[in-house]
Write an enzyme that holds these catalytic residues in place. Structure first.
Site, PDB file in Angstrom:
ATOM      1  N   ASP A 111       0.821  -1.210   0.000  1.00  0.00           N
ATOM      2  CA  ASP A 111       0.000   0.000   0.000  1.00  0.00           C
ATOM      3  C   ASP A 111       0.861   1.267   0.000  1.00  0.00           C
ATOM      4  O   ASP A 111       0.676   2.161   0.834  1.00  0.00           O
ATOM      5  CB  ASP A 111      -0.950   0.022   1.202  1.00  0.00           C
ATOM      6  CG  ASP A 111      -1.678  -1.293   1.395  1.00  0.00           C
ATOM      7  OD1 ASP A 111      -2.080  -1.881   0.385  1.00  0.00           O
ATOM      8  OD2 ASP A 111      -1.841  -1.720   2.558  1.00  0.00           O
ATOM      9  N   GLU A 169     -11.430   0.057  -2.356  1.00  0.00           N
ATOM     10  CA  GLU A 169     -10.601   0.649  -1.302  1.00  0.00           C
ATOM     11  C   GLU A 169      -9.385   1.333  -1.903  1.00  0.00           C
ATOM     12  O   GLU A 169      -9.235   1.427  -3.119  1.00  0.00           O
ATOM     13  CB  GLU A 169     -10.166  -0.425  -0.307  1.00  0.00           C
ATOM     14  CG  GLU A 169      -9.301  -1.517  -0.894  1.00  0.00           C
ATOM     15  CD  GLU A 169      -8.941  -2.589   0.125  1.00  0.00           C
ATOM     16  OE1 GLU A 169      -9.485  -2.574   1.239  1.00  0.00           O
ATOM     17  OE2 GLU A 169      -8.104  -3.450  -0.206  1.00  0.00           O
ATOM     18  N   ASN A 229     -15.429   2.502   6.728  1.00  0.00           N
ATOM     19  CA  ASN A 229     -14.369   1.910   7.534  1.00  0.00           C
ATOM     20  C   ASN A 229     -13.233   2.919   7.470  1.00  0.00           C
ATOM     21  O   ASN A 229     -12.708   3.202   6.394  1.00  0.00           O
ATOM     22  CB  ASN A 229     -13.963   0.567   6.928  1.00  0.00           C
ATOM     23  CG  ASN A 229     -12.858  -0.109   7.696  1.00  0.00           C
ATOM     24  OD1 ASN A 229     -12.464   0.347   8.756  1.00  0.00           O
ATOM     25  ND2 ASN A 229     -12.350  -1.190   7.159  1.00  0.00           N
TER      26      ASN A 229
END
Length: 505
Positions: free
Chosen positions: A66, A253, A197
């Site tokens: 990431d 995401e 989230n």
């Protein structure tokens, strides 16, 4: 409570051939009418030629899941999950500077103590995808997050450092999620199908200097909040902010926003699917003339309406797969005559950041990827991007190496191995097929149609079904051929990307 299953659980971490095995990222509605933004004419920058190196190109690879990029002085840094970080000055050779949520990580003075409140709330012992931004006071702000992993119980906060490499000092928590049966920041009882989230933050400035944070994963989707550039905190009264995309636990995401001074668009990058080797992770993009949306795809669909169908099983991919411009997914270039080594290709490439270099006019896509036949081992990759004639980013097929910019019509004619990335979310690896761009302007082989060199490095391909793909020609380092090759990257308005690498005349 949603069950994130294998895509959201942490995999066993181990070192193998210099790669960390890790599954990380966001764990885990809104609506909008179909909208088409007016389309400024995109004029890709002219990049001066660079003489290709004569010797074999070498890379120093690193594992940072990431990766979120920031430039400080003359060095590019990426910060990622598990508090990993690395740096480079050339996009090709990386040095790891930190890894692991433990007392020895130099980014914090004993991070488990410093961020004890965050780890306690999220019921975890690790951190997920952060982002680092330099704000008005000249200091570096790390927006960090932690998630339980099998639910969206998460916390997002900010820490501050005088230097990009730290040490960072915790400032405060900003947001929490997963408070079952309790009021959320917007005042209503937390609902994971519509509330975010609070992971995967990206903080960016718009063209007027305002500060924003985009974040979210699975659950209720992607959200955006306006931030105070002095304090680095959200401006008050926003709750969770504005919903941009996703919901009903859609597998979306890793949001990241990049503004293009060429097209005048804000580009919202996200990853669809699951991040593990069997998850079908793939990168997509939508765009807006405003930093807080609405973000639309090439069909004009407001991405706020793109969410999973609640009547279908959890993690319904079929409802979201048709939307967004797909930049890259699982693929592999089959070895051509004269090529050797492991055939180049990626598995579950995703959770990208992006960078625009104002000095050169170049765009870069920075992401992690797994590889065919190598399980969960992952590394950072950097590819150059271009803005095509339709105002959409297109991604060069091979990893970045500085090269000559010019490709004439005569240079472009030849035999290519071509990847069609499609629009699906699948663990299947798309193999290259042989396609010929003939000097007379015809396309034959695995595809048929016509092609045209549009001046500069611009290329258009119109296939026999009437679909036109617009993009860019370039010269890239083909490690299987140990040489530079003419390549192309083109995209249709429906969001399908084709990549080609020339293999012969």
């Amino acid at each position: 409570m949603e069950n994130i299953s294998v895509q959201r659980r942490m995999l066993l971490r181990t070192a193998a051939a210099g790669a960390v095995l890790a599954t990380v990222g966001g764990c885990g509605g809104g609506s909008g009418a179909s909208t088409t933004a007016s389309a400024p004419v995109a004029t890709p920058p002219v990049v001066p030629p660079v003489v290709p190196p004569a010797a074999t190109v070498a890379f120093t690879n690193v594992s940072v899941h990431d990766p979120s990029v920031i430039k400080a002085a003359d060095t590019y840094y990426v910060f990622g999950s598990h508090l990993a970080a690395a740096k480079t000055v050339d996009w090709m050779n990386w040095t790891k500077i930190a890894d692991g949520v433990n007392a020895g990580n130099p980014l914090f003075n004993n991070v488990t103590v410093a961020l004890a409140e965050t780890l306690s709330w999220a019921q975890t012992d690790t951190l997920w995808a952060p982002d680092v931004a330099r704000l008005d006071d000249g200091k570096f702000y790390m927006y960090y997050c932690a998630c339980k992993g099998d639910s969206p119980r998460s916390a997002l906060g900010v820490a501050v450092a005088d230097k990009v490499e730290g040490p960072y000092v915790n400032k405060q928590l900003l947001l929490k999620s997963g408070m079952w049966g309790e009021a959320s920041p917007d005042g209503t009882i937390y609902d994971a199908a519509k509330h975010p989230n609070v992971v995967d933050p990206n903080v960016f400035r718009d063209s007027g200097g305002k500060l924003w944070m985009v974040y979210g994963s699975y659950s209720g989707g992607i959200f955006i909040m306006e931030m105070d550039p002095v304090t680095g905190l959200p401006k008050p009264g926003q709750g969770y902010g504005k919903h941009l995309m996703g919901g009903n636990h859609a597998r979306i995401e890793g949001a990241y926003v990049l503004y293009s001074p060429d097209s005048k668009y804000y580009y919202l990058f996200v990853s669809f699917g699951g991040l593990d080797a069997n998850g079908g992770y793939n990168m997509r993009v939508a765009r807006s003339l405003n930093p807080d949306g609405p973000y639309v795809d090439g069909a004009g669909t407001d991405m706020a309406a793109v969410k999973a169908n609640p009547a279908l099983p959890l993690f319904d991919d079929a409802s979201i797969a048709p939307h967004g411009q797909k930049l890259m997914g699982n693929h592999q270039f089959i070895l051509a005559s004269g090529e050797s080594g492991t055939a180049l290709g990626y598995v579950s490439p995703g959770h990208n950041s992006a960078y625009y270099d104002a000095a050169t006019g170049k765009y870069f896509l920075v992401f992690h990827t797994r590889f065919p036949g190598q399980g969960e081992a992952h590394e950072v990759r950097v590819h150059e991007m271009f803005i095509n004639a339709d105002g959409w980013p297109v991604v060069a097929p091979f990893r970045y190496v500085p090269s000559s910019a010019g490709v004439t019509a005569a240079d472009a004619a030849g035999t290519y191995k071509v990847i069609n990335h499609g629009k699906d979310i699948s663990a299947a690896i798309k193999q290259s097929q042989a396609v010929v761009l003939a000097a007379g302007g015809t396309v034959s082989g695995a595809m048929s149609g016509t092609w045209a060199h549009q001046g500069g490095n611009q290329l258009s391909i119109t296939l026999s079904d009437g679909t036109t793909y617009n993009g860019v020609l370039s010269r890239q380092w083909n490690a299987n051929a140990d040489a530079f090759a003419v390549t192309f990257t083109v995209q249709s308005k429906a969001g399908v990307s084709l990549w080609g690498a020339r293999t012969g005349s």
